[in-house]
Write a protein that holds these residues in place. Structure first.
Motif, short mmCIF file in Angstrom:
data_model
loop_
_atom_site.label_atom_id
_atom_site.label_comp_id
_atom_site.label_asym_id
_atom_site.label_seq_id
_atom_site.Cartn_x
_atom_site.Cartn_y
_atom_site.Cartn_z
N THR A 22 -12.43 14.93 6.80
CA THR A 22 -12.18 15.64 5.58
C THR A 22 -12.69 14.45 4.47
O THR A 22 -13.49 14.90 3.51
CB THR A 22 -10.88 16.30 5.22
OG1 THR A 22 -9.87 15.43 5.28
CG2 THR A 22 -10.56 17.61 6.12
N MET A 25 -16.39 13.95 4.58
CA MET A 25 -17.01 15.05 4.11
C MET A 25 -16.88 15.04 2.62
O MET A 25 -17.82 15.34 1.84
CB MET A 25 -16.35 16.18 4.60
CG MET A 25 -16.72 16.56 6.25
SD MET A 25 -16.02 18.16 6.79
CE MET A 25 -16.95 19.44 5.78
N ARG A 26 -15.94 14.66 2.05
CA ARG A 26 -15.65 14.63 0.50
C ARG A 26 -16.52 13.69 -0.11
O ARG A 26 -17.21 13.79 -0.96
CB ARG A 26 -14.44 14.41 0.12
CG ARG A 26 -13.36 15.53 0.24
CD ARG A 26 -11.96 15.68 -0.26
NE ARG A 26 -11.20 16.82 0.09
CZ ARG A 26 -10.27 16.90 1.14
NH1 ARG A 26 -9.96 15.59 1.71
NH2 ARG A 26 -9.62 17.88 1.31
N LEU A 30 -19.20 17.51 0.01
CA LEU A 30 -18.76 18.95 0.81
C LEU A 30 -17.34 19.15 0.48
O LEU A 30 -16.45 18.42 0.12
CB LEU A 30 -18.91 18.65 2.45
CG LEU A 30 -20.62 17.98 2.81
CD1 LEU A 30 -20.44 17.75 4.11
CD2 LEU A 30 -21.43 19.19 2.66
N GLU A 31 -16.90 20.40 0.88
CA GLU A 31 -15.64 21.03 0.62
C GLU A 31 -15.12 21.32 1.83
O GLU A 31 -15.00 22.43 2.17
CB GLU A 31 -15.76 22.13 -0.30
CG GLU A 31 -14.26 22.50 -0.89
CD GLU A 31 -14.34 23.37 -2.01
OE1 GLU A 31 -13.55 24.41 -2.01
OE2 GLU A 31 -15.26 23.53 -2.86
N PRO A 32 -14.31 20.31 2.72
CA PRO A 32 -13.60 20.59 3.80
C PRO A 32 -12.56 21.47 3.88
O PRO A 32 -11.74 21.26 2.68
CB PRO A 32 -13.50 19.43 4.54
CG PRO A 32 -13.28 18.43 3.36
CD PRO A 32 -14.11 18.99 2.14
N ASP A 46 -16.70 23.98 6.03
CA ASP A 46 -17.19 23.56 4.99
C ASP A 46 -17.02 24.83 3.96
O ASP A 46 -18.04 25.78 4.38
CB ASP A 46 -18.68 22.98 4.93
CG ASP A 46 -19.20 22.82 3.85
OD1 ASP A 46 -18.47 22.36 2.80
OD2 ASP A 46 -20.22 23.11 3.28
N ILE A 53 -17.76 23.53 11.30
CA ILE A 53 -18.40 22.49 11.81
C ILE A 53 -17.87 22.31 13.34
O ILE A 53 -18.48 22.28 14.12
CB ILE A 53 -17.83 21.44 11.04
CG1 ILE A 53 -18.28 21.84 9.72
CG2 ILE A 53 -18.20 20.20 11.44
CD1 ILE A 53 -17.83 20.87 8.51
#
Length: 73
Positions: A22, A25-26, A30-32, A46, A53
Motif C-alpha cells: 500500500t 501504491m500511495r 493510487l488509493e489502496p 485501488d 489488484i
C-alpha cells in the motif's frame, strides 16, 4: 537491500506485506484499500479505478510481480 527497479523488487522480494504494497501504491498516487469478502477473503483494491489488484494471503502478503505488473512496470 533496497530495490532500485521493479525487476529487483520482484527478484529480491517475491512476496510483500500488504503494508509495504500500500505504501508503494500511495507513492504512485493510487488509493489502496483492503476489503474482505466472505467468498474471496481479503483483497487489495485501488479505490480510484475500483479494480481488484490481487488477493492478500493468510500471512498478510501479496504477490510482488502481480502488483508491479498492475502498476505498469
Amino acid at each position: 537491500m533496497i530495490a532500485r527497479t521493479a525487476e529487483e523488487l520482484v527478484e529480491n522480494y517475491p512476496k510483500l506485506h500488504v503494508s509495504s504494497a500500500t505504501e508503494i501504491m500511495r507513492e504512485h498516487s493510487l488509493e489502496p484499500y483492503v476489503i474482505w469478502g466472505k467468498e474471496t477473503g481479503e483483497l487489495l483494491v485501488d479505490m480510484i479505478s475500483q479494480e481488484v489488484i490481487c488477493r492478500v494471503g493468510d500471512n498478510g502478503c501479496i504477490d510482488t510481480k502481480t502488483l508491479t505488473e498492475w502498476i505498469g512496470y
